[in-house]
Design an enzyme around this catalytic site. Structure first.
Site, short mmCIF file in Angstrom:
data_model
loop_
_atom_site.label_atom_id
_atom_site.label_comp_id
_atom_site.label_asym_id
_atom_site.label_seq_id
_atom_site.Cartn_x
_atom_site.Cartn_y
_atom_site.Cartn_z
CG ASP A 8 11.04 -4.57 -3.41
OD1 ASP A 8 10.57 -5.63 -2.92
OD2 ASP A 8 12.25 -4.30 -3.38
CB CYS A 65 11.82 -4.55 0.18
SG CYS A 65 12.97 -4.11 1.49
CG HIS A 133 9.76 3.14 26.59
ND1 HIS A 133 11.07 2.73 26.52
CD2 HIS A 133 9.13 2.25 27.41
CE1 HIS A 133 11.24 1.64 27.25
NE2 HIS A 133 10.08 1.33 27.81
C1 RB5 Z 1 15.77 -5.61 -4.43
O1 RB5 Z 1 16.67 -6.40 -5.12
C2 RB5 Z 1 16.26 -5.37 -3.01
O2 RB5 Z 1 17.38 -4.53 -3.02
C3 RB5 Z 1 15.18 -4.79 -2.15
O3 RB5 Z 1 14.08 -5.63 -2.16
C4 RB5 Z 1 15.50 -4.57 -0.69
O4 RB5 Z 1 16.01 -5.73 -0.11
C5 RB5 Z 1 16.27 -3.38 -0.36
O5 RB5 Z 1 16.55 -3.09 0.81
#
Ligand code: RB5
Length: 146
Positions: A8, A65, A133
């Site tokens: 993201d 993210c 596993h």
């Molecule tokens: C974005 O602000 C943030 O929420 C996202 O990158 C992530 O950390 C979500 O888990």
């Protein structure tokens, strides 16, 4: 190895660097975006990578993210995906050896690029341990039928 990768906005910068790193290492990289650091919703990008891996278009997935948590939670909603949110190389190895994780989700905000490169390299080069596993991973898969 064929790798699908996405992020993201919070993971965009490290995702770009990881694409370069993986390509330099000779991997076949599918970059599912985004192409800019404009604000986006991480589940949309987690789904693209998870579907690539679940459907066989890629052998492994890499997600970035802010924390890696949201990406892992979202990717794990796709049948066949075992996504691990990993913050250290030793956890990357264990996610492969014990859990046969097929997607790694890393933090672009709280883990530096050098560590994330090591995490991804370890994740891609470590084999599943099998044996006891494998029985446990089968039980994880069985939960998808509930
Ligand atoms: C974005 O602000 C943030 O929420 C996202 O990158 C992530 O950390 C979500 O888990």
């Amino acid at each position: 190895m064929r790798i699908s990768i996405a992020s993201d906005h919070a993971g965009y910068e490290q995702k770009q660097a990881l694409v370069d790193h993986l390509t330099e290492q000779g991997h076949d990289v599918i970059d599912r975006g985004p192409d800019t650091d404009a604000r986006v919703d991480y589940p949309d990008y987690a789904a693209l990578v998870a579907r690539d891996v679940a459907g066989g278009a890629a052998e492994r997935g890499v997600l970035v993210c802010g924390t890696g948590i949201g990406m892992a939670v979202a990717a794990n909603k796709v049948r066949g995906i075992r996504a691990a949110n990993v913050t250290s190389p030793v956890f990357a190895a264990l996610a492969r050896e014990h859990n046969d994780a097929n997607v790694v989700a890393v933090s672009g905000r709280f883990v530096d690029l050098s560590t994330n490169r090591e995490i991804v390299d370890t994740f891609l080069s470590t084999d599943f341990g099998g044996g006891r596993h494998a029985d446990r991973v089968c039980k994880i898969s069985a939960l998808e039928s509930e």
